[in-house]
Enzyme design. Sequence first.
Site, short mmCIF file in Angstrom:
data_model
loop_
_atom_site.label_atom_id
_atom_site.label_comp_id
_atom_site.label_asym_id
_atom_site.label_seq_id
_atom_site.Cartn_x
_atom_site.Cartn_y
_atom_site.Cartn_z
N ASN A 1 30.07 35.57 19.05
CA ASN A 1 31.20 36.49 19.17
C ASN A 1 32.44 35.61 19.33
OD1 ASN A 1 33.11 38.35 19.86
ND2 ASN A 1 32.00 39.21 21.61
N ARG B 1 29.39 38.98 15.53
CA ARG B 1 30.12 40.21 15.82
C ARG B 1 31.41 40.16 15.03
NH1 ARG B 1 31.80 42.48 21.65
NH2 ARG B 1 32.62 44.44 20.87
N HIS C 1 33.65 49.61 19.43
CA HIS C 1 32.48 49.66 20.33
C HIS C 1 31.25 50.25 19.62
CE1 HIS C 1 35.29 49.84 24.09
NE2 HIS C 1 34.90 48.59 23.86
N HIS D 1 31.67 54.10 26.89
CA HIS D 1 31.69 52.65 27.10
C HIS D 1 32.95 52.35 27.91
CE1 HIS D 1 30.95 48.36 25.93
NE2 HIS D 1 32.18 48.32 26.40
N LEU D 2 32.76 52.15 29.20
CA LEU D 2 33.91 51.91 30.09
C LEU D 2 33.90 50.47 30.57
CD1 LEU D 2 33.67 55.17 32.29
CD2 LEU D 2 34.90 54.85 30.13
N GLY E 1 38.01 47.25 27.87
CA GLY E 1 38.35 48.22 26.83
C GLY E 1 37.47 49.43 27.08
N ARG F 1 45.47 48.68 28.57
CA ARG F 1 45.99 49.52 27.49
C ARG F 1 46.22 50.94 27.98
NH1 ARG F 1 41.18 47.92 23.96
NH2 ARG F 1 41.66 45.78 23.38
N MET G 1 38.82 47.14 37.77
CA MET G 1 38.45 48.36 38.49
C MET G 1 37.84 48.07 39.86
SD MET G 1 38.47 51.60 38.64
CE MET G 1 38.61 52.58 37.15
N GLY H 1 31.11 47.62 31.91
CA GLY H 1 31.24 47.08 33.27
C GLY H 1 31.56 48.15 34.32
N GLY I 1 31.30 51.61 33.76
CA GLY I 1 30.28 52.66 33.66
C GLY I 1 28.97 52.28 34.31
N GLU I 2 28.65 50.99 34.27
CA GLU I 2 27.36 50.54 34.81
C GLU I 2 27.41 50.22 36.31
OE1 GLU I 2 26.13 47.24 32.29
OE2 GLU I 2 26.62 48.44 30.52
N ASN I 3 28.62 49.98 36.82
CA ASN I 3 28.72 49.51 38.20
C ASN I 3 29.53 50.37 39.15
OD1 ASN I 3 27.39 46.80 38.02
ND2 ASN I 3 28.93 46.57 36.41
N GLU J 1 25.14 44.65 23.50
CA GLU J 1 25.59 44.49 22.12
C GLU J 1 24.96 43.26 21.46
OE1 GLU J 1 29.44 45.18 24.10
OE2 GLU J 1 30.11 45.77 22.11
P1 ADP Z 1 34.72 44.02 28.51
O1 ADP Z 1 35.26 45.29 27.93
O2 ADP Z 1 35.72 42.93 28.61
O3 ADP Z 1 33.38 43.63 27.96
P2 ADP Z 1 33.20 44.73 30.87
O4 ADP Z 1 32.32 45.72 30.18
O5 ADP Z 1 32.61 43.48 31.38
O6 ADP Z 1 34.49 44.41 30.02
O7 ADP Z 1 33.88 45.52 32.09
C1 ADP Z 1 34.86 44.96 32.87
C2 ADP Z 1 35.28 45.99 33.91
O8 ADP Z 1 34.14 46.35 34.71
C3 ADP Z 1 36.33 45.48 34.88
O9 ADP Z 1 37.32 46.46 35.05
C4 ADP Z 1 35.55 45.31 36.17
O10 ADP Z 1 36.35 45.52 37.28
C5 ADP Z 1 34.52 46.41 36.05
N1 ADP Z 1 33.43 46.15 37.00
C6 ADP Z 1 32.50 45.20 36.96
N2 ADP Z 1 31.71 45.26 38.07
C7 ADP Z 1 32.18 46.27 38.83
C8 ADP Z 1 31.82 46.87 40.08
N3 ADP Z 1 30.80 46.39 40.78
N4 ADP Z 1 32.54 47.90 40.55
C9 ADP Z 1 33.56 48.38 39.82
N5 ADP Z 1 33.96 47.89 38.65
C10 ADP Z 1 33.29 46.86 38.15
#
Ligand code: ADP
Length: 414
Positions: free
Chosen positions: A7, A98, A188, A216-217, A220, A249, A292, A340, A342-344, A395
């Site tokens: 990538n 990619r 995405h 996909h949060l 981006g 953005r 975030m 990032g 959405g998963e966390n 991905e």
């Molecule tokens: P990219 O779009 O660059 O691939 P990612 O999918 O890695 O980005 O997501 C980055 C975002 O995820 C950042 O805003 C980061 O703060 C957020 N993030 C990662 N871990 C956590 C967490 N534990 N709690 C809240 N937000 C998180």
Amino acid sequence: MNVLVLNAGSSTLKFQVVRTDAERMAANKDEKLARGTIERIGGEAVYTLRGKNGEPQRGTEQMRDHRSVVDFVVKWVMSEASGTGITRISEIEGVGHRVTHGGEQFVRSVKIDDAVIRGIEETIDLAPLHNPHNLRGIHAARAALGSGVPQVAVFDTAFHQTIPERAYLYALPYQFYRRHRVRRYGFHGTSYRYIGHRYRMLTGRSRDDTKVVALHLGNGASICAIDKGVSIDTSMGFTPLEGLVMGTRSGDLDPAILDYIAAKEGLTLGEVEGVLNKQSGLLGVSGLTNDMRELLDEAKEHDDRRAWLAIEIFCYRVRKYIGSYLAAMNGAQAILFAGGIGENAAPVRALVCEGLAWMGVKLDEQRNRATVGGAEGKISTDDSRVEVWVVPTDEELLIARDTVRVIEGLESRY
Ligand code: ADP
């Protein structure tokens, strides 16, 4: 097959080495052998390399261009330190790239030849910040591995080429589309294909039996309506600027604001667009950060008003889009969170879903809190009419799988 996934960005290159084939894919037993990131290409580059089980190796080395970076990566992959077991170039059997923009020309992943390179070059106009660097990665891999190693391009836009005209056309003079191909492309796509596929695997549903809204949060952010396995609408548009609020953005806004701000602030339109891309979103509203996690901490620990505001605007926009995509699809059986955030970010998922109680979305607080850090699973209650899932995206894995499929001529549905 050992696949090197690349990538390539302007000053950063991310890679993974994945061992996969038809059997491993079917069993979800693909092997991740190594991965890494090289930043600040062009000078004293900073690398982070992770072998199969080892600690990350960090360091710096002079790397003046993508070619020297790919040479460096290939050399490391073949070294003992990587733990890949790969010792010769011939054991790297394919390279998956990619590629950000495939325009209307590329509707699926393709083996790279001179005609494909020309096609990607023709799309540079649409993605001047990305495609040239993706191309550099392709040329660098060709030079490093030789033309005998097949290379495959996997496009971020390809999955969305199924979006119907009524959703991809802007209500602009039609000739702008005819002359300049101004339309919604969406991004995405690789992530959405992976998430949709993984959801079907987890639930045992067939393609025809799935209708989901996927989110996909990440830094981006976007949302996609997936009906019977195909994308029917997505929030990013001609560029990744449209749609949800993102790290830096703005997402959707009244286009008349551009000219107004340009006049008031003495900026060119290009400069205002730069502000919308780089200084807006979570960063712009909070005045603190695009991250975030940091915003959630600030909001909790210091009750920072603007940190809250940024989080609220972010979640409200997501909720609005979920509502509109449910209307577009006549409802859905599930909402899927990835990326990032959405998963966390369990609090963000809770805020988004809180406003959706009217349509039968019931989050299970305990499941929501527990499903973080790469965990996957359902986070809604068992009696929730619409399911909510966390489905971590991957991905790179999809790029590796596509690379094998294209090289071996295996069937691959989009
Ligand atoms: P990219 O779009 O660059 O691939 P990612 O999918 O890695 O980005 O997501 C980055 C975002 O995820 C950042 O805003 C980061 O703060 C957020 N993030 C990662 N871990 C956590 C967490 N534990 N709690 C809240 N937000 C998180």
